[in-house]
Scaffold this motif. Structure first.
Motif, PDB file in Angstrom:
ATOM      1  N   ALA A 247      29.351  12.687 -35.670  1.00  0.00           N
ATOM      2  CA  ALA A 247      29.559  13.652 -36.751  1.00  0.00           C
ATOM      3  C   ALA A 247      28.254  13.881 -37.507  1.00  0.00           C
ATOM      4  N   SER A 248      27.944  15.141 -37.761  1.00  0.00           N
ATOM      5  CA  SER A 248      26.660  15.479 -38.381  1.00  0.00           C
ATOM      6  C   SER A 248      26.508  14.813 -39.744  1.00  0.00           C
ATOM      7  N   GLY A 249      27.623  14.561 -40.446  1.00  0.00           N
ATOM      8  CA  GLY A 249      27.547  13.955 -41.760  1.00  0.00           C
ATOM      9  C   GLY A 249      27.077  12.510 -41.756  1.00  0.00           C
ATOM     10  N   GLU A 250      27.055  11.892 -40.572  1.00  0.00           N
ATOM     11  CA  GLU A 250      26.596  10.504 -40.481  1.00  0.00           C
ATOM     12  C   GLU A 250      25.074  10.394 -40.368  1.00  0.00           C
ATOM     13  N   PHE A 251      24.395  11.532 -40.251  1.00  0.00           N
ATOM     14  CA  PHE A 251      22.929  11.547 -40.231  1.00  0.00           C
ATOM     15  C   PHE A 251      22.413  11.764 -41.654  1.00  0.00           C
ATOM     16  N   ALA A 252      21.167  11.367 -41.879  1.00  0.00           N
ATOM     17  CA  ALA A 252      20.570  11.504 -43.211  1.00  0.00           C
ATOM     18  C   ALA A 252      20.374  12.964 -43.605  1.00  0.00           C
ATOM     19  N   SER A 253      20.242  13.856 -42.617  1.00  0.00           N
ATOM     20  CA  SER A 253      20.058  15.278 -42.893  1.00  0.00           C
ATOM     21  C   SER A 253      20.528  16.068 -41.686  1.00  0.00           C
ATOM     22  N   GLU A 254      20.725  17.377 -41.895  1.00  0.00           N
ATOM     23  CA  GLU A 254      21.110  18.237 -40.769  1.00  0.00           C
ATOM     24  C   GLU A 254      19.980  18.338 -39.749  1.00  0.00           C
ATOM     25  N   GLU A 255      18.722  18.290 -40.211  1.00  0.00           N
ATOM     26  CA  GLU A 255      17.601  18.330 -39.273  1.00  0.00           C
ATOM     27  C   GLU A 255      17.667  17.144 -38.321  1.00  0.00           C
ATOM     28  N   LEU A 256      17.931  15.943 -38.871  1.00  0.00           N
ATOM     29  CA  LEU A 256      18.067  14.764 -38.013  1.00  0.00           C
ATOM     30  C   LEU A 256      19.282  14.880 -37.104  1.00  0.00           C
ATOM     31  N   ALA A 257      20.365  15.449 -37.631  1.00  0.00           N
ATOM     32  CA  ALA A 257      21.567  15.628 -36.816  1.00  0.00           C
ATOM     33  C   ALA A 257      21.285  16.531 -35.623  1.00  0.00           C
ATOM     34  N   SER A 258      20.504  17.611 -35.837  1.00  0.00           N
ATOM     35  CA  SER A 258      20.192  18.515 -34.722  1.00  0.00           C
ATOM     36  C   SER A 258      19.419  17.787 -33.629  1.00  0.00           C
ATOM     37  N   LEU A 259      18.486  16.917 -34.025  1.00  0.00           N
ATOM     38  CA  LEU A 259      17.705  16.156 -33.050  1.00  0.00           C
ATOM     39  C   LEU A 259      18.579  15.108 -32.364  1.00  0.00           C
ATOM     40  N   GLY A 260      19.452  14.463 -33.133  1.00  0.00           N
ATOM     41  CA  GLY A 260      20.335  13.470 -32.547  1.00  0.00           C
ATOM     42  C   GLY A 260      21.301  14.077 -31.547  1.00  0.00           C
ATOM     43  N   TRP A 261      21.825  15.245 -31.873  1.00  0.00           N
ATOM     44  CA  TRP A 261      22.736  15.910 -30.944  1.00  0.00           C
ATOM     45  C   TRP A 261      22.000  16.303 -29.661  1.00  0.00           C
ATOM     46  N   LEU A 262      20.791  16.827 -29.793  1.00  0.00           N
ATOM     47  CA  LEU A 262      20.027  17.184 -28.592  1.00  0.00           C
ATOM     48  C   LEU A 262      19.736  15.953 -27.739  1.00  0.00           C
ATOM     49  N   ALA A 263      19.352  14.864 -28.382  1.00  0.00           N
ATOM     50  CA  ALA A 263      19.010  13.648 -27.641  1.00  0.00           C
ATOM     51  C   ALA A 263      20.213  13.101 -26.892  1.00  0.00           C
ATOM     52  N   GLY A 264      21.390  13.241 -27.467  1.00  0.00           N
ATOM     53  CA  GLY A 264      22.586  12.700 -26.838  1.00  0.00           C
ATOM     54  C   GLY A 264      23.255  13.625 -25.855  1.00  0.00           C
ATOM     55  N   LEU A 265      22.750  14.852 -25.732  1.00  0.00           N
ATOM     56  CA  LEU A 265      23.388  15.840 -24.857  1.00  0.00           C
ATOM     57  C   LEU A 265      23.047  15.559 -23.398  1.00  0.00           C
ATOM     58  N   PRO A 266      24.034  15.254 -22.544  1.00  0.00           N
ATOM     59  CA  PRO A 266      23.738  14.986 -21.135  1.00  0.00           C
ATOM     60  C   PRO A 266      23.129  16.207 -20.447  1.00  0.00           C
ATOM     61  N   ALA A 267      22.286  15.963 -19.479  1.00  0.00           N
ATOM     62  CA  ALA A 267      21.608  17.052 -18.772  1.00  0.00           C
ATOM     63  C   ALA A 267      22.600  17.973 -18.074  1.00  0.00           C
ATOM     64  N   ASP A 268      23.750  17.424 -17.629  1.00  0.00           N
ATOM     65  CA  ASP A 268      24.722  18.235 -16.904  1.00  0.00           C
ATOM     66  C   ASP A 268      25.866  18.708 -17.788  1.00  0.00           C
ATOM     67  N   SER A 269      25.693  18.647 -19.107  1.00  0.00           N
ATOM     68  CA  SER A 269      26.754  19.067 -20.018  1.00  0.00           C
ATOM     69  C   SER A 269      26.974  20.570 -19.934  1.00  0.00           C
ATOM     70  N   SER A 270      28.215  20.991 -20.132  1.00  0.00           N
ATOM     71  CA  SER A 270      28.516  22.425 -20.149  1.00  0.00           C
ATOM     72  C   SER A 270      28.209  23.058 -21.506  1.00  0.00           C
TER      73      SER A 270
END
Length: 567
Positions: A247-270
């Motif tokens: 959940a984005s609210g668990e990051f210190a900021s939305e900027e960090l959330a955007s990076l965290g989501w990208l980092a966790g996105l599998p290469a074969d994700s739809s």
């Protein structure tokens, strides 16, 4: 009451109808004018029909009343926006749902009636006198029908609103809309009742659209599956079990959330990811993830009734110039070209953006087409209408599209629709040799046009004013391809309140399987990254440390890309 109405046209050399048909261009301007007065005596009922069929339709009206001249220093009359009671708001103006009963104060009024870029603009004036009554029908002329020609419109990102989205889409002749997801609200969200209509009988429940036979806009597709974080848009397949982001609210900021989501996105994700804010400070770090699929070339920095000169918390390419309202639009285009010159093939996108502004739904829109199957004897592709919203998005991510907030364009390069990759054997572009490719254009415009241009590898290949182009027989000199690269066609209008244009998705040229990467554009993003690091360095140490791994990865990525770059 006396009403004057006219089919909007441009003036001077644009006041006539352009109709040029040749191998490379068919151009239609918007019109002729009728000024026959219509007399009435009262409060007004307005009805709107489509001119060609006489059938009732749904459109958007902007209605203003002139205020009396005051005794203040200025004698310039002021105006105020007017709307019927219980009307459905749609950006500037309201939805005119087949008819509207207007109970108006005495005075002089002006109106503008339109139904998206495929219809002409109907303008008019009338005076209201106390105790008068009348009814008047407005016939709205259509300029072109894009879907039968293979092109289907969509707004790629839209804020939630309590106003009925299907009705607003119909008033703008828009076929697809993607609404920002709210995890606490299912479907389109809670919409206010539609005046005079029972919404359930028209549009079904949730996302389903059940329009009656003969509904003015068909099909209507709506999704509510996009999350926006700090300028990134995640088009999530909620059935994708391989990725359940924190959940984005668990990051210190939305900027960090955007990076965290990208980092966790599998290469074969739809799930697909687009840069909704191309001015965002984190852009070079997002790009370094190599998980970005699209970029908005027309977004909420372009609004119908407002001039935006800067993006809050965004990196400006140059100081904001309040005297040039077109600057942001041109800067967004320059950023897109720098992306192309750095070797990225990101699908161009267009939409309302995540910041509710003073624009109707679909003001910035993307038209996509399916590709006909070219035979082995004919390399020419024809645009065909997409059949489902899934097909629409497949075409959008493939780049078989053009983005617009005004003019309408159908174009191909050597018979191939936008997004096509020309694979060229190095032997074909040896010493003194080149591959020649010729552009074809069909264009519909309502605004005066500044120029038509073909851009090749970030440089101007061809530019002409439309009257000059017509005198030349509508012929565009062929591109002479000698190396890997890209090309795009754009038409820019003379609209002064903001950047108004149509931009084709690029075609790509791949010589020997190598993409185009230039040292100059890589340096552009390395400089951007350096400025971003300086900005992040001002954060408290605990927040700064969270960014460090992403910054280091971005440094490495851009150093490696610099090593691959040509001159």
């Amino acid at each position: 009451m006396r009403i004057h109405h006219s089919k909007h046209r441009t003036t001077d050399r644009w006041g006539k109808v352009w109709k040029l048909v040749c191998p490379l261009l068919a151009l239609f301007s918007c019109g002729f004018v009728t000024n026959a007065p219509i007399w009435a005596d009262g409060d007004l009922t307005l009805r709107v029909v489509e001119e060609s069929t006489g059938e009732p339709t749904i459109a958007r009206m902007e209605l203003t009343r002139q205020l009396p001249v005051t005794t203040r220093r200025t004698s310039r009359p002021k105006t105020v926006a007017v709307a019927p009671r219980r009307s459905l708001s749609s950006g500037p103006g309201f939805v005119l749902d087949e008819f509207a009963d207007l109970s108006l104060q005495d005075g002089a009024y002006e109106f503008k009636l339109t139904r998206g870029p495929e219809s002409r603009v109907l303008r008019g004036t009338f005076d209201v006198q106390r105790g008068s009554e009348d009814e008047h029908q407005l016939a709205l002329p259509r300029m072109v029908r894009m879907r039968p020609e293979g092109w289907t419109s969509g707004d790629c990102l839209l804020p939630r609103s309590p106003e009925s989205l299907p009705m607003r889409m119909t008033a703008e002749d828009l076929h697809l809309a993607t609404v920002i997801r709210d995890p606490d609200v299912a479907g389109r969200g809670t919409e206010k009742p539609i005046p005079r209509r029972k919404a359930g009988k028209l549009f079904g429940e949730g996302d389903s659209i059940l329009t009656p036979e003969g509904w003015p806009t068909e099909p209507l597709w709506i999704d509510a599956n996009v999350d926006c974080l700090a300028g990134l848009a995640f088009y999530r397949d909620l059935a994708d079990s391989d990725w359940q982001p924190t959940a984005s609210g668990e990051f210190a900021s939305e900027e960090l959330a955007s990076l965290g989501w990208l980092a966790g996105l599998p290469a074969d994700s739809s799930t697909r990811v687009a840069v909704e804010n191309p001015f965002a400070w984190l852009l070079p770090i997002w790009l370094a993830s190599e998980k970005i699929d699209g970029v908005f070339v027309l977004g909420d920095w372009l609004q119908l009734n407002e001039s935006v000169t800067r993006v809050p918390e965004g990196r400006m390419l140059q100081p904001a110039n309040r005297n040039d309202a077109t600057q942001l639009g041109r800067d967004a285009e320059q950023i897109h070209w720098q992306l192309l010159e750095s070797g990225f093939r990101l699908a161009p996108m267009a939409g309302s953006g995540d910041d509710p502004g003073n624009s109707p739904v679909g003001y910035n829109r993307l038209y996509v087409a399916g590709r006909s199957q070219a035979s082995s004897f004919d390399s020419r592709e024809e645009a065909v209408p997409v059949g489902t919203k899934e097909d629409w998005w497949d075409a959008a991510w493939e780049g078989c599209s053009f983005a617009t907030n005004g003019p309408l364009m159908r174009t191909n390069l050597d018979g191939r629709l936008p997004g096509h990759v020309f694979e060229i054997n190095p032997a074909e572009v040896g010493e003194g040799e080149s591959v020649e490719l010729t552009a074809e254009v069909i264009l519909n415009v309502r605004d005066p046009v500044e120029y038509l241009e073909v851009i090749h590898n970030g440089r101007l290949h061809y530019s002409a004013k439309l009257d000059e182009f017509a005198k030349a027989g509508g012929r565009i000199p062929p591109l002479k391809i000698k190396e890997s690269g890209w090309a795009t066609v754009r038409v820019v209008t003379l609209h002064e309140d903001h950047y108004r244009a149509v931009i084709s998705s690029p075609w790509y040229f791949e010589v020997g399987g190598q993409p185009r990467i230039t040292a100059r554009s890589v340096a552009f993003f390395k400089e951007w990254l350096g400025e971003t690091e300086q900005r992040l360095a001002k954060l408290p140490p605990d927040q700064l440390n969270a960014f460090v791994p992403y910054v280091r990865a971005a440094r490495k990525f851009w150093a490696e890309r610099a090593a691959l770059a040509g001159s």
